[in-house]
Design an enzyme around this catalytic site. Structure first.
Site, PDB file in Angstrom:
ATOM      1  N   ASP A 161       0.853  -1.194   0.000  1.00  0.00           N
ATOM      2  CA  ASP A 161       0.000   0.000   0.000  1.00  0.00           C
ATOM      3  C   ASP A 161       0.887   1.242   0.000  1.00  0.00           C
ATOM      4  O   ASP A 161       1.910   1.306   0.685  1.00  0.00           O
ATOM      5  CB  ASP A 161      -0.915   0.002   1.226  1.00  0.00           C
ATOM      6  CG  ASP A 161      -2.066   0.968   1.071  1.00  0.00           C
ATOM      7  OD1 ASP A 161      -3.222   0.523   0.926  1.00  0.00           O
ATOM      8  OD2 ASP A 161      -1.825   2.206   1.074  1.00  0.00           O
ATOM      9  N   ILE A 162       0.480   2.244  -0.766  1.00  0.00           N
ATOM     10  CA  ILE A 162       1.273   3.474  -0.898  1.00  0.00           C
ATOM     11  C   ILE A 162       1.253   4.307   0.386  1.00  0.00           C
ATOM     12  O   ILE A 162       2.161   5.100   0.628  1.00  0.00           O
ATOM     13  CB  ILE A 162       0.774   4.296  -2.122  1.00  0.00           C
ATOM     14  CG1 ILE A 162       1.850   5.216  -2.654  1.00  0.00           C
ATOM     15  CG2 ILE A 162      -0.511   5.046  -1.812  1.00  0.00           C
ATOM     16  CD1 ILE A 162       1.535   5.786  -4.037  1.00  0.00           C
ATOM     17  N   HIS A 214     -10.325  -5.151  -3.670  1.00  0.00           N
ATOM     18  CA  HIS A 214      -9.006  -5.462  -3.103  1.00  0.00           C
ATOM     19  C   HIS A 214      -9.164  -5.742  -1.633  1.00  0.00           C
ATOM     20  O   HIS A 214     -10.129  -5.296  -0.995  1.00  0.00           O
ATOM     21  CB  HIS A 214      -8.050  -4.279  -3.321  1.00  0.00           C
ATOM     22  CG  HIS A 214      -8.553  -2.998  -2.739  1.00  0.00           C
ATOM     23  ND1 HIS A 214      -9.476  -2.205  -3.386  1.00  0.00           N
ATOM     24  CD2 HIS A 214      -8.317  -2.392  -1.551  1.00  0.00           C
ATOM     25  CE1 HIS A 214      -9.766  -1.162  -2.639  1.00  0.00           C
ATOM     26  NE2 HIS A 214      -9.090  -1.263  -1.507  1.00  0.00           N
ATOM     27  N   HIS A 229      -7.072  -5.647   2.061  1.00  0.00           N
ATOM     28  CA  HIS A 229      -5.918  -5.167   2.803  1.00  0.00           C
ATOM     29  C   HIS A 229      -5.419  -6.298   3.707  1.00  0.00           C
ATOM     30  O   HIS A 229      -6.222  -6.928   4.407  1.00  0.00           O
ATOM     31  CB  HIS A 229      -6.304  -3.993   3.711  1.00  0.00           C
ATOM     32  CG  HIS A 229      -6.855  -2.793   2.993  1.00  0.00           C
ATOM     33  ND1 HIS A 229      -6.109  -1.658   2.780  1.00  0.00           N
ATOM     34  CD2 HIS A 229      -8.079  -2.550   2.458  1.00  0.00           C
ATOM     35  CE1 HIS A 229      -6.857  -0.765   2.147  1.00  0.00           C
ATOM     36  NE2 HIS A 229      -8.058  -1.277   1.937  1.00  0.00           N
TER      37      HIS A 229
HETATM   38  P1  5GP Z   1      -9.700   1.442   0.131  1.00  0.00           P
HETATM   39  O1  5GP Z   1      -9.710   2.802   0.817  1.00  0.00           O
HETATM   40  O2  5GP Z   1     -10.409   1.526  -1.189  1.00  0.00           O
HETATM   41  O3  5GP Z   1     -10.171   0.304   0.988  1.00  0.00           O
HETATM   42  O4  5GP Z   1      -8.180   1.120  -0.137  1.00  0.00           O
HETATM   43  C1  5GP Z   1      -7.472   1.720  -1.167  1.00  0.00           C
HETATM   44  C2  5GP Z   1      -6.019   1.664  -0.773  1.00  0.00           C
HETATM   45  O5  5GP Z   1      -5.251   1.876  -1.930  1.00  0.00           O
HETATM   46  C3  5GP Z   1      -5.611   2.727   0.245  1.00  0.00           C
HETATM   47  O6  5GP Z   1      -5.080   2.090   1.398  1.00  0.00           O
HETATM   48  C4  5GP Z   1      -4.564   3.561  -0.502  1.00  0.00           C
HETATM   49  O7  5GP Z   1      -3.491   3.956   0.326  1.00  0.00           O
HETATM   50  C5  5GP Z   1      -4.115   2.618  -1.592  1.00  0.00           C
HETATM   51  N1  5GP Z   1      -3.679   3.280  -2.809  1.00  0.00           N
HETATM   52  C6  5GP Z   1      -4.288   4.306  -3.461  1.00  0.00           C
HETATM   53  N2  5GP Z   1      -3.614   4.636  -4.573  1.00  0.00           N
HETATM   54  C7  5GP Z   1      -2.549   3.783  -4.630  1.00  0.00           C
HETATM   55  C8  5GP Z   1      -1.468   3.645  -5.560  1.00  0.00           C
HETATM   56  O8  5GP Z   1      -1.348   4.352  -6.553  1.00  0.00           O
HETATM   57  N3  5GP Z   1      -0.573   2.661  -5.287  1.00  0.00           N
HETATM   58  C9  5GP Z   1      -0.673   1.851  -4.191  1.00  0.00           C
HETATM   59  N4  5GP Z   1       0.285   0.921  -4.028  1.00  0.00           N
HETATM   60  N5  5GP Z   1      -1.668   1.967  -3.302  1.00  0.00           N
HETATM   61  C10 5GP Z   1      -2.589   2.926  -3.512  1.00  0.00           C
END
Ligand code: 5GP
Ligand code: ZN
Length: 114
Positions: free
Chosen positions: A30-31, A100, A102
């Site tokens: 995760d970034i 996705h 985590h």
């Molecule tokens: P969500 O909030 O949808 O459950 O998780 C999305 C995740 O993707 C977040 O934890 C965010 O930090 C990660 N994320 C967003 N953009 C990128 C990216 O460009 N690269 C990576 N490796 N992670 C990302």
């Protein structure tokens, strides 16, 4: 062809730190890590979230969970515990609308989650 950020990462158009890849999934760091280990297990098939699943995705989701456990064990977190989280909808914290999971480990986790 979808142009969401994870589809673009899968196609190699946006760089990522890859942990594992096969024909069904991509596992990346995760970034913005929220724990010492914070990986994303990303389906290569563009699905929005669990509301978008059909019976033909059952194997994929089972596979992702098994892989999460396998990676957690490989990284040394089988004993200490780890968390697998999947957010559905903006109200639940979903910010990337491509399914996705985590994988978080390496610190204490509280319950209920915030
Ligand atoms: P969500 O909030 O949808 O459950 O998780 C999305 C995740 O993707 C977040 O934890 C965010 O930090 C990660 N994320 C967003 N953009 C990128 C990216 O460009 N690269 C990576 N490796 N992670 C990302
Ligand atoms: Zn996508």
């Amino acid at each position: 062809m979808e142009n969401c950020i994870f589809c673009r990462i899968i196609r190699g158009e946006i760089p990522s730190r890859k942990i594992f890849e096969d024909e069904r999934i991509l596992v990346i760091e995760d970034i913005t890590p929220q724990a010492p280990l914070h990986l994303l297990l990303v389906s290569k098939k563009h699905l929005v979230n669990c509301l978008d699943l059909s019976t033909q995705d059952d194997d994929l989701i089972g596979y992702i969970f098994r892989k999460a456990g396998e990676i957690a064990r490989q990284k040394g977190y089988a004993e200490s515990g780890f968390r697998v989280v999947q957010n559905n909808g903006a109200g639940a914290g979903q910010s990337v609308f491509h399914i996705h999971f985590h994988l978080l480990a390496g610190r204490e986790f509280t319950w209920p989650p915030g």
